[in-house]
Design a protein around this motif. Structure first.
Motif, PDB file in Angstrom:
ATOM      1  N   ARG A   9       0.543  -8.098   2.959  1.00 53.88           N
ATOM      2  CA  ARG A   9       1.483  -8.350   4.053  1.00 53.88           C
ATOM      3  C   ARG A   9       1.403  -7.250   5.104  1.00 53.88           C
ATOM      4  O   ARG A   9       1.856  -7.428   6.233  1.00 53.88           O
ATOM      5  CB  ARG A   9       2.921  -8.447   3.524  1.00 53.88           C
ATOM      6  CG  ARG A   9       3.174  -9.618   2.603  1.00 53.88           C
ATOM      7  CD  ARG A   9       4.665  -9.829   2.360  1.00 53.88           C
ATOM      8  NE  ARG A   9       5.325 -10.383   3.544  1.00 53.88           N
ATOM      9  CZ  ARG A   9       6.637 -10.596   3.632  1.00 53.88           C
ATOM     10  NH1 ARG A   9       7.421 -10.276   2.605  1.00 53.88           N
ATOM     11  NH2 ARG A   9       7.168 -11.096   4.727  1.00 53.88           N
ATOM     12  N   ALA A  10       0.836  -6.116   4.706  1.00 52.87           N
ATOM     13  CA  ALA A  10       0.671  -5.003   5.638  1.00 52.87           C
ATOM     14  C   ALA A  10      -0.569  -4.210   5.240  1.00 52.87           C
ATOM     15  O   ALA A  10      -0.923  -4.152   4.055  1.00 52.87           O
ATOM     16  CB  ALA A  10       1.902  -4.109   5.640  1.00 52.87           C
ATOM     17  N   ILE A  11      -1.220  -3.607   6.224  1.00 52.23           N
ATOM     18  CA  ILE A  11      -2.454  -2.844   5.986  1.00 52.23           C
ATOM     19  C   ILE A  11      -2.379  -1.520   6.741  1.00 52.23           C
ATOM     20  O   ILE A  11      -1.992  -1.480   7.905  1.00 52.23           O
ATOM     21  CB  ILE A  11      -3.702  -3.622   6.468  1.00 52.23           C
ATOM     22  CG1 ILE A  11      -3.875  -4.923   5.666  1.00 52.23           C
ATOM     23  CG2 ILE A  11      -4.958  -2.767   6.349  1.00 52.23           C
ATOM     24  CD1 ILE A  11      -4.970  -5.831   6.225  1.00 52.23           C
ATOM     25  N   MET A  12      -2.748  -0.449   6.038  1.00 50.67           N
ATOM     26  CA  MET A  12      -2.961   0.842   6.682  1.00 50.67           C
ATOM     27  C   MET A  12      -4.275   1.388   6.156  1.00 50.67           C
ATOM     28  O   MET A  12      -4.413   1.661   4.960  1.00 50.67           O
ATOM     29  CB  MET A  12      -1.817   1.819   6.403  1.00 50.67           C
ATOM     30  CG  MET A  12      -2.025   3.175   7.067  1.00 50.67           C
ATOM     31  SD  MET A  12      -0.537   4.231   7.092  1.00 50.67           S
ATOM     32  CE  MET A  12      -0.306   4.510   5.330  1.00 50.67           C
ATOM     33  N   GLU A  13      -5.247   1.530   7.052  1.00 54.60           N
ATOM     34  CA  GLU A  13      -6.595   1.912   6.618  1.00 54.60           C
ATOM     35  C   GLU A  13      -7.135   3.042   7.491  1.00 54.60           C
ATOM     36  O   GLU A  13      -7.058   2.991   8.721  1.00 54.60           O
ATOM     37  CB  GLU A  13      -7.519   0.694   6.703  1.00 54.60           C
ATOM     38  CG  GLU A  13      -8.892   0.916   6.099  1.00 54.60           C
ATOM     39  CD  GLU A  13      -9.643  -0.395   5.911  1.00 54.60           C
ATOM     40  OE1 GLU A  13     -10.879  -0.380   6.098  1.00 54.60           O
ATOM     41  OE2 GLU A  13      -9.010  -1.420   5.589  1.00 54.60           O
ATOM     42  N   PHE A  14      -7.683   4.058   6.822  1.00 56.40           N
ATOM     43  CA  PHE A  14      -8.272   5.194   7.520  1.00 56.40           C
ATOM     44  C   PHE A  14      -9.757   4.922   7.734  1.00 56.40           C
ATOM     45  O   PHE A  14     -10.456   4.469   6.822  1.00 56.40           O
ATOM     46  CB  PHE A  14      -8.075   6.477   6.712  1.00 56.40           C
ATOM     47  CG  PHE A  14      -6.643   6.687   6.278  1.00 56.40           C
ATOM     48  CD1 PHE A  14      -5.615   6.729   7.203  1.00 56.40           C
ATOM     49  CD2 PHE A  14      -6.327   6.836   4.931  1.00 56.40           C
ATOM     50  CE1 PHE A  14      -4.301   6.923   6.810  1.00 56.40           C
ATOM     51  CE2 PHE A  14      -5.015   7.025   4.524  1.00 56.40           C
ATOM     52  CZ  PHE A  14      -3.997   7.065   5.472  1.00 56.40           C
ATOM     53  N   LYS A  15     -10.244   5.244   8.928  1.00 56.96           N
ATOM     54  CA  LYS A  15     -11.597   4.846   9.329  1.00 56.96           C
ATOM     55  C   LYS A  15     -12.688   5.538   8.532  1.00 56.96           C
ATOM     56  O   LYS A  15     -13.726   4.937   8.225  1.00 56.96           O
ATOM     57  CB  LYS A  15     -11.778   5.121  10.820  1.00 56.96           C
ATOM     58  CG  LYS A  15     -13.007   4.488  11.436  1.00 56.96           C
ATOM     59  CD  LYS A  15     -13.008   4.644  12.951  1.00 56.96           C
ATOM     60  CE  LYS A  15     -14.196   3.962  13.591  1.00 56.96           C
ATOM     61  NZ  LYS A  15     -14.171   4.092  15.077  1.00 56.96           N
ATOM     62  N   THR A  16     -12.495   6.809   8.200  1.00 61.54           N
ATOM     63  CA  THR A  16     -13.539   7.563   7.489  1.00 61.54           C
ATOM     64  C   THR A  16     -12.924   8.469   6.423  1.00 61.54           C
ATOM     65  O   THR A  16     -11.726   8.787   6.473  1.00 61.54           O
ATOM     66  CB  THR A  16     -14.351   8.453   8.454  1.00 61.54           C
ATOM     67  OG1 THR A  16     -13.478   9.479   8.976  1.00 61.54           O
ATOM     68  CG2 THR A  16     -14.936   7.639   9.598  1.00 61.54           C
ATOM     69  N   ILE A  17     -13.773   8.909   5.496  1.00 60.75           N
ATOM     70  CA  ILE A  17     -13.344   9.870   4.489  1.00 60.75           C
ATOM     71  C   ILE A  17     -12.946  11.187   5.143  1.00 60.75           C
ATOM     72  O   ILE A  17     -11.967  11.827   4.744  1.00 60.75           O
ATOM     73  CB  ILE A  17     -14.463  10.083   3.439  1.00 60.75           C
ATOM     74  CG1 ILE A  17     -14.505   8.891   2.479  1.00 60.75           C
ATOM     75  CG2 ILE A  17     -14.254  11.383   2.662  1.00 60.75           C
ATOM     76  CD1 ILE A  17     -15.520   9.011   1.373  1.00 60.75           C
ATOM     77  N   ASP A  18     -13.676  11.591   6.171  1.00 57.10           N
ATOM     78  CA  ASP A  18     -13.363  12.850   6.858  1.00 57.10           C
ATOM     79  C   ASP A  18     -11.977  12.790   7.498  1.00 57.10           C
ATOM     80  O   ASP A  18     -11.218  13.761   7.431  1.00 57.10           O
ATOM     81  CB  ASP A  18     -14.422  13.140   7.917  1.00 57.10           C
ATOM     82  CG  ASP A  18     -15.793  13.354   7.302  1.00 57.10           C
ATOM     83  OD1 ASP A  18     -16.165  14.513   7.086  1.00 57.10           O
ATOM     84  OD2 ASP A  18     -16.479  12.360   7.013  1.00 57.10           O
TER      85      ASP A  18
END
Length: 254
Positions: free
Chosen positions: A200-209
């Motif tokens: 229902r919701a997404i929070m995603e970081f683009k890279t490991i760094d």
């Protein structure tokens, strides 16, 4: 202010549960598991706190709630006593299969927690190794996921934020590296260490760094959002309340 009971749940469901992933990904930890002559299921039973069992086999580690299937058990009279195991290596009281409790705790378990500490509290020199850097960041992600759920369900301040989270799955992750599901039911959160089918919701970081910089406080969440390096979608109010709990995670794990 930290609450001792909440800290005990963070230690059980956040920090120590990350042994599952450590034993899956770090060769040194895999070797410790491979050296076991027989499976060991170690239960930590904390009065007015968590009761969980860590099952160790040659294939790795798995945590379950309660004491079912435990081959040995250690009792702690309070959350403070359990936290002392994590902070100062002070054991509780063995109450089942005492010889196995002591030999496993002082041997393989200590080896594994020492390895875990190295990855969750890395030195600058260790982080210069790219493989170590990536594994450290991913393991930290799993620890944070467990800590979010532990605090949402127990910490008096975090429970206020959890009250406003509707039922559903929240996807958190690092693109191409790892994902977790924060499953909300009746204002309680449960960690599932895989990507949800219908978030229902997404929070995603683009890279490991980027994730590493956010975790250690050297990057600005707002600046990275504006730059498009943090992807958010779905019910943003779910993420807003998770972020408030994340502020408390920083207090407990900082």
């Amino acid at each position: 202010m930290k609450e001792a009971k909440s800290m005990a749940f963070v230690n059980a469901y956040g920090v120590l549960r990350t042994l599952e992933n450590l034993c899956d990904t770090v060769d040194e930890a895999k070797a410790v598991c491979k050296s076991l002559k027989k499976p060991v299921s170690l239960c930590f039973d904390v009065t007015d706190g968590p009761c969980v069992t860590y099952h160790f086999t040659n294939d790795g580690c798995k945590m379950t709630e309660g004491d079912y299937g435990c081959t040995c058990k250690m009792k702690f009279s309070s959350p403070e006593k359990f936290n002392a195991l994590i902070d100062d290596s002070k054991p509780g009281v063995p109450v089942k299969n005492i010889p196995q409790v002591l030999s496993f705790l002082m041997g393989p378990f200590t080896k594994l927690t020492d390895i875990l500490t190295k990855y969750l509290m890395p030195s600058e020199d260790d982080l210069k190794n790219r493989d170590f850097f990536e594994k450290s960041t991913v393991l930290t992600m799993y620890t944070i996921g467990g800590a979010i759920c532990a605090l949402a369900n127990n910490d008096s301040i975090s429970k206020l934020s959890a009250f406003y989270i509707p039922d559903g799955d929240i996807q958190m992750g690092i693109t191409g590296a790892c994902y977790v599901t924060l499953r909300a039911r009746d204002h309680k959160l449960e960690l599932i260490k895989e990507k949800p089918d219908t978030p229902r919701a997404i929070m995603e970081f683009k890279t490991i760094d980027l994730a590493n910089a956010l975790f250690n406080g050297t990057a600005s969440t707002m600046a990275e959002l504006c730059a498009g390096n943090i992807y958010m979608a779905g019910m943003i109010n779910m993420i807003d309340n998770v972020n408030r709990i994340l502020d408390r995670v920083a207090v407990y794990l900082g």
